[in-house]
Design an enzyme around this catalytic site. Structure first.
Site, PDB file in Angstrom:
ATOM      1  N   THR A 165     -55.858  63.060  72.117  1.00 51.68           N
ATOM      2  CA  THR A 165     -56.526  62.703  73.370  1.00 51.68           C
ATOM      3  C   THR A 165     -58.012  62.476  73.099  1.00 51.68           C
ATOM      4  O   THR A 165     -58.522  62.842  72.036  1.00 51.68           O
ATOM      5  CB  THR A 165     -56.372  63.833  74.419  1.00 51.68           C
ATOM      6  OG1 THR A 165     -57.129  64.969  73.988  1.00 51.68           O
ATOM      7  CG2 THR A 165     -54.915  64.220  74.609  1.00 51.68           C
ATOM      8  N   ARG A 215     -63.797  70.502  53.785  1.00 48.28           N
ATOM      9  CA  ARG A 215     -65.210  70.762  54.041  1.00 48.28           C
ATOM     10  C   ARG A 215     -65.512  72.240  54.295  1.00 48.28           C
ATOM     11  O   ARG A 215     -66.656  72.618  54.495  1.00 48.28           O
ATOM     12  CB  ARG A 215     -65.663  69.918  55.233  1.00 48.28           C
ATOM     13  CG  ARG A 215     -65.765  68.457  54.860  1.00 48.28           C
ATOM     14  CD  ARG A 215     -65.650  67.524  56.051  1.00 48.28           C
ATOM     15  NE  ARG A 215     -65.766  66.137  55.625  1.00 48.28           N
ATOM     16  CZ  ARG A 215     -64.810  65.437  55.031  1.00 48.28           C
ATOM     17  NH1 ARG A 215     -63.644  65.987  54.784  1.00 48.28           N
ATOM     18  NH2 ARG A 215     -65.011  64.185  54.672  1.00 48.28           N
ATOM     19  N   HIS A 251     -60.440  64.082  74.109  1.00 51.89           N
ATOM     20  CA  HIS A 251     -61.178  65.346  74.193  1.00 51.89           C
ATOM     21  C   HIS A 251     -62.115  65.533  72.986  1.00 51.89           C
ATOM     22  O   HIS A 251     -63.255  65.982  73.140  1.00 51.89           O
ATOM     23  CB  HIS A 251     -60.180  66.507  74.281  1.00 51.89           C
ATOM     24  CG  HIS A 251     -60.796  67.841  74.502  1.00 51.89           C
ATOM     25  ND1 HIS A 251     -61.400  68.202  75.687  1.00 51.89           N
ATOM     26  CD2 HIS A 251     -60.906  68.915  73.685  1.00 51.89           C
ATOM     27  CE1 HIS A 251     -61.844  69.431  75.596  1.00 51.89           C
ATOM     28  NE2 HIS A 251     -61.563  69.889  74.387  1.00 51.89           N
ATOM     29  N   PHE A 291     -63.083  78.539  67.890  1.00 55.61           N
ATOM     30  CA  PHE A 291     -61.917  77.650  67.952  1.00 55.61           C
ATOM     31  C   PHE A 291     -61.714  77.013  66.581  1.00 55.61           C
ATOM     32  O   PHE A 291     -62.677  76.624  65.931  1.00 55.61           O
ATOM     33  CB  PHE A 291     -62.116  76.577  69.029  1.00 55.61           C
ATOM     34  CG  PHE A 291     -60.841  75.900  69.419  1.00 55.61           C
ATOM     35  CD1 PHE A 291     -59.949  76.514  70.274  1.00 55.61           C
ATOM     36  CD2 PHE A 291     -60.534  74.643  68.929  1.00 55.61           C
ATOM     37  CE1 PHE A 291     -58.763  75.891  70.641  1.00 55.61           C
ATOM     38  CE2 PHE A 291     -59.362  74.008  69.283  1.00 55.61           C
ATOM     39  CZ  PHE A 291     -58.461  74.632  70.139  1.00 55.61           C
ATOM     40  N   PHE A 305     -68.221  73.483  72.005  1.00 52.03           N
ATOM     41  CA  PHE A 305     -68.922  73.110  73.237  1.00 52.03           C
ATOM     42  C   PHE A 305     -69.901  74.189  73.680  1.00 52.03           C
ATOM     43  O   PHE A 305     -70.945  73.889  74.255  1.00 52.03           O
ATOM     44  CB  PHE A 305     -67.897  72.832  74.349  1.00 52.03           C
ATOM     45  CG  PHE A 305     -68.511  72.313  75.615  1.00 52.03           C
ATOM     46  CD1 PHE A 305     -68.906  70.982  75.722  1.00 52.03           C
ATOM     47  CD2 PHE A 305     -68.686  73.140  76.715  1.00 52.03           C
ATOM     48  CE1 PHE A 305     -69.474  70.493  76.893  1.00 52.03           C
ATOM     49  CE2 PHE A 305     -69.249  72.660  77.892  1.00 52.03           C
ATOM     50  CZ  PHE A 305     -69.648  71.336  77.974  1.00 52.03           C
ATOM     51  N   ILE A 310     -61.623  69.100  65.580  1.00 53.64           N
ATOM     52  CA  ILE A 310     -60.658  68.286  64.839  1.00 53.64           C
ATOM     53  C   ILE A 310     -59.961  67.352  65.827  1.00 53.64           C
ATOM     54  O   ILE A 310     -59.454  67.786  66.858  1.00 53.64           O
ATOM     55  CB  ILE A 310     -59.637  69.186  64.110  1.00 53.64           C
ATOM     56  CG1 ILE A 310     -60.384  70.134  63.152  1.00 53.64           C
ATOM     57  CG2 ILE A 310     -58.616  68.336  63.352  1.00 53.64           C
ATOM     58  CD1 ILE A 310     -59.530  71.247  62.583  1.00 53.64           C
TER      59      ILE A 310
END
Length: 156
Positions: free
Chosen positions: A87, A128, A89, A23, A58, A83
């Site tokens: 929300t 980064r 999350h 992701f 995750f 990032i």
């Protein structure tokens, strides 16, 4: 006083895995490139480097646990990018990825590094992943290279 400190060297026989959360792949692909480059620049044999891809940050701890249990690796470098969005999350995923990596690592005696970025903006992530703030994938790999040498010294 005797000082025991790891050096930045590989002998070419170390079997290392990079676990990458895909992701935000525009960022994580650069982290993998940095880690691979660091591995090769310090004497690693590219044939002894595995890339394990998981959907996101995750899932990194689950793949890490499996890789640690396999006994196939001398060290494991984890990279990914979380990032912040609009929300909460971000808070849950970044915390669980970090806790999961630390938890999996504690029961095994091989070096594991955490190169999972947790940034507020895409610009910070880009910085980064190979621009003005360096490449945190390369830094995560140099961490395990140094720790591999340190572990070898401590076993003597």
């Amino acid at each position: 006083m005797n000082i025991i400190e790891g050096q930045m060297r590989l002998n070419g026989n170390e079997k290392v895995a990079i676990i990458n959360g895909r992701f935000n792949h525009i960022i994580t692909d650069r982290l993998v490139e940095g880690a691979q480059d660091s591995f090769k620049r310090h004497g690693g044999n590219d044939e002894n480097l595995d890339l394990i891809l998981v959907p996101g940050a995750f899932e990194i701890p689950f793949a890490l646990q499996k890789a640690l249990e396999s006994g196939k690796y001398d060290a494991i470098c984890c990279v990914g990018a979380v990032i912040r969005g609009s929300t909460p999350h971000f808070d849950y995923i970044s915390a669980e990825a970090t806790k999961g990596i630390a938890s999996a690592t504690m029961n095994h005696s091989i070096p594991v590094s955490n190169g999972v970025l947790t940034t507020n903006t895409i610009e910070q992530a880009i910085e980064r992943a190979g621009s003005k703030a360096g490449n945190k994938g390369a830094e995560a790999m140099t961490t395990i290279i140094e720790m591999l040498d340190l572990y070898a010294q401590m076993d003597k």
